[in-house]
Motif scaffolding. Structure first.
Motif, PDB file in Angstrom:
ATOM      1  N   GLY A 200      20.361 -68.980   0.996  1.00  0.00           N
ATOM      2  CA  GLY A 200      20.215 -69.654  -0.290  1.00  0.00           C
ATOM      3  C   GLY A 200      20.742 -71.069  -0.239  1.00  0.00           C
ATOM      4  O   GLY A 200      21.117 -71.571   0.819  1.00  0.00           O
ATOM      5  N   ALA A 201      20.765 -71.682  -1.406  1.00  0.00           N
ATOM      6  CA  ALA A 201      21.027 -73.116  -1.466  1.00  0.00           C
ATOM      7  C   ALA A 201      22.497 -73.461  -1.312  1.00  0.00           C
ATOM      8  O   ALA A 201      22.857 -74.372  -0.578  1.00  0.00           O
ATOM      9  N   LYS A 206      28.116 -68.239  -3.522  1.00  0.00           N
ATOM     10  CA  LYS A 206      28.262 -66.961  -2.815  1.00  0.00           C
ATOM     11  C   LYS A 206      29.589 -66.791  -2.091  1.00  0.00           C
ATOM     12  O   LYS A 206      29.755 -65.864  -1.295  1.00  0.00           O
ATOM     13  N   GLY A 224      20.096 -70.329   5.353  1.00  0.00           N
ATOM     14  CA  GLY A 224      19.901 -71.191   4.194  1.00  0.00           C
ATOM     15  C   GLY A 224      20.730 -72.458   4.292  1.00  0.00           C
ATOM     16  O   GLY A 224      21.401 -72.732   5.294  1.00  0.00           O
ATOM     17  N   ALA A 225      20.713 -73.230   3.204  1.00  0.00           N
ATOM     18  CA  ALA A 225      21.419 -74.514   3.221  1.00  0.00           C
ATOM     19  C   ALA A 225      22.925 -74.322   3.315  1.00  0.00           C
ATOM     20  O   ALA A 225      23.642 -75.219   3.755  1.00  0.00           O
ATOM     21  N   TYR A 228      24.894 -75.379   6.401  1.00  0.00           N
ATOM     22  CA  TYR A 228      25.253 -76.767   6.745  1.00  0.00           C
ATOM     23  C   TYR A 228      26.655 -77.127   6.270  1.00  0.00           C
ATOM     24  O   TYR A 228      27.299 -77.993   6.852  1.00  0.00           O
ATOM     25  N   LEU A 242      21.219 -80.548   2.787  1.00  0.00           N
ATOM     26  CA  LEU A 242      21.958 -80.174   1.583  1.00  0.00           C
ATOM     27  C   LEU A 242      23.343 -79.682   2.010  1.00  0.00           C
ATOM     28  O   LEU A 242      23.449 -78.825   2.892  1.00  0.00           O
ATOM     29  N   GLY A 294      18.092 -80.151   7.579  1.00  0.00           N
ATOM     30  CA  GLY A 294      17.821 -78.769   7.948  1.00  0.00           C
ATOM     31  C   GLY A 294      17.051 -78.084   6.834  1.00  0.00           C
ATOM     32  O   GLY A 294      17.429 -78.186   5.666  1.00  0.00           O
ATOM     33  N   LEU A 295      15.946 -77.406   7.200  1.00  0.00           N
ATOM     34  CA  LEU A 295      15.131 -76.747   6.172  1.00  0.00           C
ATOM     35  C   LEU A 295      14.942 -75.251   6.463  1.00  0.00           C
ATOM     36  O   LEU A 295      14.401 -74.528   5.633  1.00  0.00           O
ATOM     37  N   GLY A 319      19.423 -63.981  -0.506  1.00  0.00           N
ATOM     38  CA  GLY A 319      19.189 -65.423  -0.320  1.00  0.00           C
ATOM     39  C   GLY A 319      18.350 -65.726   0.909  1.00  0.00           C
ATOM     40  O   GLY A 319      18.597 -65.203   1.996  1.00  0.00           O
ATOM     41  N   PRO A 320      17.341 -66.610   0.755  1.00  0.00           N
ATOM     42  CA  PRO A 320      16.442 -66.932   1.870  1.00  0.00           C
ATOM     43  C   PRO A 320      17.135 -67.734   2.976  1.00  0.00           C
ATOM     44  O   PRO A 320      18.139 -68.397   2.748  1.00  0.00           O
ATOM     45  N   GLY A 322      15.793 -70.209   4.584  1.00  0.00           N
ATOM     46  CA  GLY A 322      15.370 -71.607   4.551  1.00  0.00           C
ATOM     47  C   GLY A 322      14.552 -71.845   3.302  1.00  0.00           C
ATOM     48  O   GLY A 322      14.560 -71.019   2.379  1.00  0.00           O
ATOM     49  N   VAL A 323      13.831 -72.957   3.285  1.00  0.00           N
ATOM     50  CA  VAL A 323      13.017 -73.277   2.107  1.00  0.00           C
ATOM     51  C   VAL A 323      11.756 -72.415   2.182  1.00  0.00           C
ATOM     52  O   VAL A 323      10.691 -72.861   2.628  1.00  0.00           O
ATOM     53  N   GLU A 325       9.720 -71.315   0.140  1.00  0.00           N
ATOM     54  CA  GLU A 325       8.538 -71.637  -0.674  1.00  0.00           C
ATOM     55  C   GLU A 325       7.632 -72.631   0.052  1.00  0.00           C
ATOM     56  O   GLU A 325       6.533 -72.936  -0.422  1.00  0.00           O
ATOM     57  N   ASP A 353      15.529 -64.754  -5.222  1.00  0.00           N
ATOM     58  CA  ASP A 353      14.558 -65.226  -4.229  1.00  0.00           C
ATOM     59  C   ASP A 353      14.295 -64.250  -3.094  1.00  0.00           C
ATOM     60  O   ASP A 353      13.176 -64.155  -2.602  1.00  0.00           O
TER      61      ASP A 353
HETATM   62  P1  AMP Z   1      19.700 -69.158  -4.030  1.00  0.00           P
HETATM   63  O1  AMP Z   1      19.190 -69.174  -5.455  1.00  0.00           O
HETATM   64  O2  AMP Z   1      21.080 -69.671  -3.882  1.00  0.00           O
HETATM   65  O3  AMP Z   1      19.465 -67.837  -3.350  1.00  0.00           O
HETATM   66  O4  AMP Z   1      18.838 -70.242  -3.276  1.00  0.00           O
HETATM   67  C1  AMP Z   1      17.467 -70.133  -3.090  1.00  0.00           C
HETATM   68  C2  AMP Z   1      16.927 -71.492  -2.786  1.00  0.00           C
HETATM   69  O5  AMP Z   1      17.565 -72.035  -1.678  1.00  0.00           O
HETATM   70  C3  AMP Z   1      15.451 -71.486  -2.476  1.00  0.00           C
HETATM   71  O6  AMP Z   1      14.764 -72.167  -3.490  1.00  0.00           O
HETATM   72  C4  AMP Z   1      15.364 -72.216  -1.145  1.00  0.00           C
HETATM   73  O7  AMP Z   1      14.315 -73.142  -1.113  1.00  0.00           O
HETATM   74  C5  AMP Z   1      16.684 -72.933  -1.073  1.00  0.00           C
HETATM   75  N1  AMP Z   1      17.046 -73.246   0.307  1.00  0.00           N
HETATM   76  C6  AMP Z   1      17.254 -72.371   1.305  1.00  0.00           C
HETATM   77  N2  AMP Z   1      17.507 -73.026   2.467  1.00  0.00           N
HETATM   78  C7  AMP Z   1      17.468 -74.345   2.182  1.00  0.00           C
HETATM   79  C8  AMP Z   1      17.643 -75.529   2.957  1.00  0.00           C
HETATM   80  N3  AMP Z   1      17.891 -75.443   4.266  1.00  0.00           N
HETATM   81  N4  AMP Z   1      17.534 -76.713   2.341  1.00  0.00           N
HETATM   82  C9  AMP Z   1      17.259 -76.769   1.025  1.00  0.00           C
HETATM   83  N5  AMP Z   1      17.085 -75.700   0.238  1.00  0.00           N
HETATM   84  C10 AMP Z   1      17.180 -74.501   0.806  1.00  0.00           C
END
Ligand code: AMP
Length: 395
Positions: A200-201, A206, A224-225, A228, A242, A294-295, A319-320, A322-323, A325, A353
Motif C-alpha cells: 500500500g501507499a 500500517k 508497495g510504497a 521506500y 513516495l 519506485g512503482l 495492500g498492493p 505496487g501501483v 491500477e 485494494d
Molecule cells: P493502501 O490504501 O494503503 O492499501 O494503498 C493502496 C494504494 O497504494 C494503491 O492505490 C496503490 O496504487 C498505491 N501504491 C502502491 N505502491 C505504490 C508505489 N510504489 N508508489 C505509489 N503508490 C503506490
C-alpha cells in the motif's frame, strides 16, 4: 472470544433488530452501482425469516449531516433492492425512531421485514446518544450485529443499542461471525509458517499492523510504497519515490524489532513518471535513480515473495505491492496474488485494494476469506478489540 450467533437464538415470533451494512454506492440517479453489501447480509436475513422471525434492519449510508433528511443518502434504494433479492415485500420507514418507524414497527406482521431510514440522519447515531439508542432498542426482542465494516466504531447502533438491550439475546450475524473467525481466531492460533504480506501507499497507515503481526508471524513481507520509507531509513537512494521522511524513526524501530522476520524488497521496478508509458528500469532496492520513482516490487522480489508464500500454511495479505491500477506496475501484486491462490494455506485477504485486486484477478474463490471491511479488518489485524463485539453474548 467465541460469540453467540443468530443461528443459536430461537427467533420464532420474535422481532430481531439487525445492524447491517447497507452502505452501498449510489450513482447520481440514486441507483445502486454495487449491491454486494446487501447480498452479504442475506444469510442472516434468510435465517431469521426461515425460522419464523420478523426483522428490523438498520444501517448508515454515506456521511450525511445528522440534521434530517437528504435524499442522496436515503436507504430507500437499498430497501427496494432487498425486496427484489428476497422476492418478498420489504417495508421502508421514512425515519429511524419517529412516527413513521413507530407505526411500521407496530404493524410488522409475520415474516415482516422493515428497513429504517439512514441512522446517520439522526445525530444521536454518531454521538452514541443513549436516548436515541433506547428508542431503537425498544423495537425488538433480539439484537444482531452483522455490520462488520462498522465494527471498529462506537456509533449508537453498534454499542449503545446492544447496551440498552442487556438481558435480551445480543448476537453476531453470519457475516461478522465469519470475519471474526478468520481475522481474529485464525490469527490467534495460526498454522505455521504464518506469513503476512503488507503493501500500500503509506507505512503510517500500517505501523500498528506491522508491529502486531511481527509479534505473531514467522515473516512479514513488505511491498508497495511503504518499502521506500524503510529503504530511506536504511540510507538507500529512493529518487522521486513516495516516502514518509517523518516516519524514519518508526521504520528503524520496526526493522530492529523485526530482525530477519521483516522481509524487504531486493529490487524495484521504477518509472521516470507516474504513468503506464513512462521510461522504466529495474534496479536493486535502495538504488533508485534520481529522476525515477519506485512503482512496484521488482521481479526478483516477486519471485522470492511467491516462494515464501508457497511454503506458508497461513497467509494474511493487506495492500498492493505496487501501483496495481497501472500496468505493468501490477505485476508484483499479480504474482503474489497468484501464489496465494495456488497455495495450500489458510489465506485471509484484508479489505480495500487487496480485496479488489483478488476479485479482479478472479482468485476470490481460491482464498479462504476476503474481508468486507477495510478499516475494521486493519483494526482487527492491529490486534484491537471492538466494544461493539465485546459486549455481545458469549457461546
Ligand atoms: P493502501 O490504501 O494503503 O492499501 O494503498 C493502496 C494504494 O497504494 C494503491 O492505490 C496503490 O496504487 C498505491 N501504491 C502502491 N505502491 C505504490 C508505489 N510504489 N508508489 C505509489 N503508490 C503506490
Amino acid at each position: 472470544m467465541a460469540k453467540k450467533s443468530i443461528e443459536q437464538v430461537d427467533v420464532a415470533g420474535k422481532v430481531v433488530l439487525v445492524r447491517v451494512d447497507f452502505n452501498v454506492p449510489l450513482d447520481d440517479d440514486l441507483a445502486i452501482t454495487d449491491d454486494r453489501r446487501i447480498k452479504m447480509a442475506l444469510p442472516t436475513i434468510q435465517s431469521v425469516l426461515g425460522r419464523g422471525g420478523k426483522l428490523i434492519l438498520m444501517s448508515h449510508l454515506g456521511r450525511p449531516k445528522g440534521d434530517g433528511n437528504d435524499s442522496r443518502f436515503s436507504l430507500k434504494p437499498a430497501a427496494v433492492r432487498l425486496g427484489e433479492l428476497l422476492d418478498q415485500p420489504v417495508t421502508f420507514a421514512q425515519d429511524t425512531v419517529g412516527d413513521d418507524a413507530q407505526a411500521k414497527v407496530a404493524a410488522l406482521g409475520e415474516a415482516g421485514v422493515l428497513v429504517l431510514e439512514n441512522l446517520r440522519f439522526n445525530e444521536g447515531e454518531k454521538t452514541g446518544c443513549s436516548a436515541f439508542a433506547g428508542k431503537l432498542a425498544a423495537f425488538a426482542d433480539v439484537y444482531c450485529n452483522d455490520a462488520f465494516g462498522t465494527c471498529h466504531r462506537t456509533d449508537a447502533s453498534m454499542v449503545a443499542v446492544p447496551e440498552a438491550m442487556a438481558g435480551k439475546p445480543r448476537v453476531v450475524g453470519f457475516l461478522v461471525d465469519k470475519e471474526i473467525q478468520y481475522l481474529s481466531d485464525a490469527i490467534a492460533t495460526p498454522q505455521r509458517p504464518f506469513v503476512a504480506i503488507l503493501g500500500g501507499a503509506k507505512v503510517s497507515d500500517k505501523i500498528t499492523v506491522i508491529d502486531n503481526l511481527l509479534g505473531v508471524c514467522d515473516s512479514v513481507l513488505i511491498g508497495g510504497a511503504m518499502a521506500y520509507t524503510f529503504a530511506f531509513a536504511q540510507g538507500g537512494s529512493i529518487g522521486k519515490s513516495l516516502v514518509e521522511p517523518d516516519k524514519v524513526d518508526l521504520a528503524l524501530a520496526l526493522l530492529e524489532k523485526g530482525g530477519d522476520k521483516l522481509v524487504l524488497p531486493v529490487d524495484t521496478h521504477c518509472g521516470d513518471d507516474f504513468s503506464a508509458d513512462c521510461n522504466k528500469e529495474v534496479v536493486t532496492a535502495g538504488q533508485i535513480s534520481e529522476d525515477f520513482e519506485g512503482l512496484d516490487i521488482g521481479p526478483e522480489t516477486a519471485n522470492r515473495y511467491a516462494q515464501i508464500v508457497s511454503e506458508a500454511k497461513t497467509v494474511v495479505w493487506n495492500g498492493p505491492m505496487g501501483v496495481c491500477e497501472m500496468p505493468p506496475f501490477d505485476e508484483g501484486t499479480k504474482k503474489v496474488a497468484q501464489a496465494i491462490a495456488d497455495g495450500e494455506n489458510v489465506s485471509i485477504i484484508g479489505g480495500g485494494d487487496s480485496a479488489a485486486a483478488i476479485q479482479q484477478l478472479g482468485f476470490a474463490d481460491k482464498v479462504s476469506h476476503v474481508s468486507t471491511g477495510g478499516g475494521a479488518s486493519l483494526a482487527m489485524l492491529e490486534g484491537k478489540s471492538f466494544a461493539a463485539v465485546e459486549l455481545l453474548d458469549e457461546i
